[in-house]
Design a protein around this motif. Structure first.
Motif, PDB file in Angstrom:
ATOM      1  N   MET A   1       0.848  -1.187   0.000  1.00  0.00           N
ATOM      2  CA  MET A   1       0.000   0.000   0.000  1.00  0.00           C
ATOM      3  C   MET A   1       0.882   1.235   0.000  1.00  0.00           C
ATOM      4  SD  MET A   1      -2.593   1.112   3.018  1.00  0.00           S
ATOM      5  CE  MET A   1      -3.615   2.510   2.826  1.00  0.00           C
ATOM      6  N   GLU A   2       0.757   2.029  -1.028  1.00  0.00           N
ATOM      7  CA  GLU A   2       1.501   3.281  -1.059  1.00  0.00           C
ATOM      8  C   GLU A   2       0.838   4.243  -0.095  1.00  0.00           C
ATOM      9  OE1 GLU A   2       2.441   6.926  -4.097  1.00  0.00           O
ATOM     10  OE2 GLU A   2       1.875   5.007  -4.929  1.00  0.00           O
ATOM     11  N   ASN A   3       1.648   4.941   0.699  1.00  0.00           N
ATOM     12  CA  ASN A   3       1.063   5.844   1.681  1.00  0.00           C
ATOM     13  C   ASN A   3       1.979   7.035   1.865  1.00  0.00           C
ATOM     14  OD1 ASN A   3      -0.678   6.796   3.613  1.00  0.00           O
ATOM     15  ND2 ASN A   3       0.423   5.790   5.254  1.00  0.00           N
ATOM     16  N   ASP A   4       1.499   8.187   1.464  1.00  0.00           N
ATOM     17  CA  ASP A   4       2.268   9.398   1.690  1.00  0.00           C
ATOM     18  C   ASP A   4       1.299  10.562   1.831  1.00  0.00           C
ATOM     19  OD1 ASP A   4       3.298   9.457  -1.787  1.00  0.00           O
ATOM     20  OD2 ASP A   4       1.470  10.199  -0.889  1.00  0.00           O
ATOM     21  N   CYS A   5       1.843  11.725   2.051  1.00  0.00           N
ATOM     22  CA  CYS A   5       0.978  12.876   2.286  1.00  0.00           C
ATOM     23  C   CYS A   5       0.193  13.276   1.047  1.00  0.00           C
ATOM     24  CB  CYS A   5       1.792  14.050   2.828  1.00  0.00           C
ATOM     25  SG  CYS A   5       2.241  13.770   4.540  1.00  0.00           S
ATOM     26  N   ALA A   6       0.609  12.846  -0.131  1.00  0.00           N
ATOM     27  CA  ALA A   6      -0.190  13.097  -1.326  1.00  0.00           C
ATOM     28  C   ALA A   6      -1.498  12.317  -1.257  1.00  0.00           C
ATOM     29  CB  ALA A   6       0.598  12.718  -2.575  1.00  0.00           C
ATOM     30  N   LEU A   7      -1.438  11.112  -0.715  1.00  0.00           N
ATOM     31  CA  LEU A   7      -2.644  10.294  -0.573  1.00  0.00           C
ATOM     32  C   LEU A   7      -3.455  10.691   0.653  1.00  0.00           C
ATOM     33  CD1 LEU A   7      -1.247   6.750  -1.429  1.00  0.00           C
ATOM     34  CD2 LEU A   7      -2.652   8.218  -2.867  1.00  0.00           C
ATOM     35  N   TYR A   8      -2.780  11.109   1.702  1.00  0.00           N
ATOM     36  CA  TYR A   8      -3.422  11.449   2.965  1.00  0.00           C
ATOM     37  C   TYR A   8      -2.981  12.835   3.435  1.00  0.00           C
ATOM     38  CZ  TYR A   8      -4.400   6.460   3.092  1.00  0.00           C
ATOM     39  OH  TYR A   8      -4.825   5.194   2.787  1.00  0.00           O
ATOM     40  N   PRO A   9      -3.377  13.898   2.733  1.00  0.00           N
ATOM     41  CA  PRO A   9      -2.898  15.238   3.123  1.00  0.00           C
ATOM     42  C   PRO A   9      -3.360  15.664   4.508  1.00  0.00           C
ATOM     43  CG  PRO A   9      -4.607  15.389   1.437  1.00  0.00           C
ATOM     44  CD  PRO A   9      -4.269  13.932   1.583  1.00  0.00           C
ATOM     45  N   ASP A  10      -4.458  15.081   5.006  1.00  0.00           N
ATOM     46  CA  ASP A  10      -4.951  15.452   6.333  1.00  0.00           C
ATOM     47  C   ASP A  10      -4.034  14.993   7.459  1.00  0.00           C
ATOM     48  OD1 ASP A  10      -7.103  16.601   5.077  1.00  0.00           O
ATOM     49  OD2 ASP A  10      -8.440  14.907   5.440  1.00  0.00           O
ATOM     50  N   ILE A  11      -3.131  14.059   7.170  1.00  0.00           N
ATOM     51  CA  ILE A  11      -2.201  13.606   8.215  1.00  0.00           C
ATOM     52  C   ILE A  11      -1.392  14.786   8.732  1.00  0.00           C
ATOM     53  CG2 ILE A  11      -0.114  12.255   8.669  1.00  0.00           C
ATOM     54  CD1 ILE A  11      -1.320  10.020   6.965  1.00  0.00           C
ATOM     55  N   LEU A  12      -0.943  15.641   7.838  1.00  0.00           N
ATOM     56  CA  LEU A  12      -0.170  16.810   8.278  1.00  0.00           C
ATOM     57  C   LEU A  12      -1.011  17.729   9.154  1.00  0.00           C
ATOM     58  CD1 LEU A  12       1.922  17.676   5.104  1.00  0.00           C
ATOM     59  CD2 LEU A  12       2.698  16.585   7.219  1.00  0.00           C
ATOM     60  N   MET A  13      -2.313  17.780   8.901  1.00  0.00           N
ATOM     61  CA  MET A  13      -3.193  18.618   9.727  1.00  0.00           C
ATOM     62  C   MET A  13      -3.267  18.085  11.160  1.00  0.00           C
ATOM     63  SD  MET A  13      -4.039  21.091   7.792  1.00  0.00           S
ATOM     64  CE  MET A  13      -5.316  21.849   8.763  1.00  0.00           C
ATOM     65  N   VAL A  14      -3.211  16.780  11.324  1.00  0.00           N
ATOM     66  CA  VAL A  14      -3.235  16.186  12.667  1.00  0.00           C
ATOM     67  C   VAL A  14      -2.043  16.691  13.479  1.00  0.00           C
ATOM     68  CG1 VAL A  14      -3.106  14.011  13.973  1.00  0.00           C
ATOM     69  CG2 VAL A  14      -4.474  14.130  11.880  1.00  0.00           C
ATOM     70  N   PHE A  15      -0.925  16.924  12.790  1.00  0.00           N
ATOM     71  CA  PHE A  15       0.307  17.342  13.461  1.00  0.00           C
ATOM     72  C   PHE A  15       0.565  18.841  13.359  1.00  0.00           C
ATOM     73  CE2 PHE A  15       0.737  12.839  12.937  1.00  0.00           C
ATOM     74  CZ  PHE A  15       1.304  12.454  14.137  1.00  0.00           C
ATOM     75  N   GLN A  16      -0.445  19.590  12.969  1.00  0.00           N
ATOM     76  CA  GLN A  16      -0.290  21.031  12.780  1.00  0.00           C
ATOM     77  C   GLN A  16       0.196  21.740  14.041  1.00  0.00           C
ATOM     78  OE1 GLN A  16      -3.857  22.896  11.393  1.00  0.00           O
ATOM     79  NE2 GLN A  16      -2.827  24.801  10.874  1.00  0.00           N
ATOM     80  N   LYS A  17      -0.296  21.348  15.207  1.00  0.00           N
ATOM     81  CA  LYS A  17       0.105  22.000  16.459  1.00  0.00           C
ATOM     82  C   LYS A  17       1.388  21.424  17.046  1.00  0.00           C
ATOM     83  CE  LYS A  17      -4.483  23.500  17.742  1.00  0.00           C
ATOM     84  NZ  LYS A  17      -5.570  23.428  18.714  1.00  0.00           N
ATOM     85  N   LEU A  18       1.844  20.287  16.528  1.00  0.00           N
ATOM     86  CA  LEU A  18       3.056  19.647  17.029  1.00  0.00           C
ATOM     87  C   LEU A  18       3.830  19.031  15.857  1.00  0.00           C
ATOM     88  CD1 LEU A  18       4.486  19.142  19.766  1.00  0.00           C
ATOM     89  CD2 LEU A  18       3.308  16.944  19.841  1.00  0.00           C
TER      90      LEU A  18
END
Length: 130
Positions: A1-18
């Motif tokens: 399974m390919e998995n990166d921020c292009a596929l899951y851009p919301d992952i970076l939002m989870v870490f926005q405060k940290l």
């Protein structure tokens, strides 16, 4: 399974405060995906959840400071049919009879070791049979 921020851009939002915790997450996610290549990932506002047929684990940055917990970390959550007593587990709760939720702090990639992966394998199997 390919998995990166292009596929899951919301992952970076989870870490926005940290954002400094994101590399710990990346390494933990890579370890999980290598062990369980058939899983699905669901991203919410506060956590990244890992599913086979059902939820079996989640990773999330702390949303607030907790007294006594110093330094940078993310939280690994997994469920089992019994309570695990171990120094690495910082909290265990039983939200339903015989369903225990465990929380482990991950401060560096190498902490995703055999012990953690064994618990995750057990959680993966447990989630299939609840």
């Amino acid at each position: 399974m390919e998995n990166d921020c292009a596929l899951y851009p919301d992952i970076l939002m989870v870490f926005q405060k940290l954002p400094a915790a994101y590399p710990i997450y990346e390494a933990a996610e890579a370890k999980i995906l290598s062990a369980f290549p058939d899983i699905r990932i669901k991203v919410s506002k506060t956590q990244i959840s890992f599913y086979n047929k059902y939820l079996f684990a989640a990773l999330w940055p702390p949303v607030r400071k907790i007294k006594g917990r110093l330094g940078l970390y993310i939280v690994l959550t997994f469920g089992l049919g019994y309570r695990v007593e171990h120094p690495r587990i910082v909290e265990s709760v039983e939200p339903y009879p015989n369903r225990w939720t465990h929380h482990v702090l991950i401060t560096k990639p190498e902490e995703m070791d055999d012990q953690i992966m064994n618990w995750l394998r057990e959680a993966y199997d447990f989630s299939l049979h609840k």
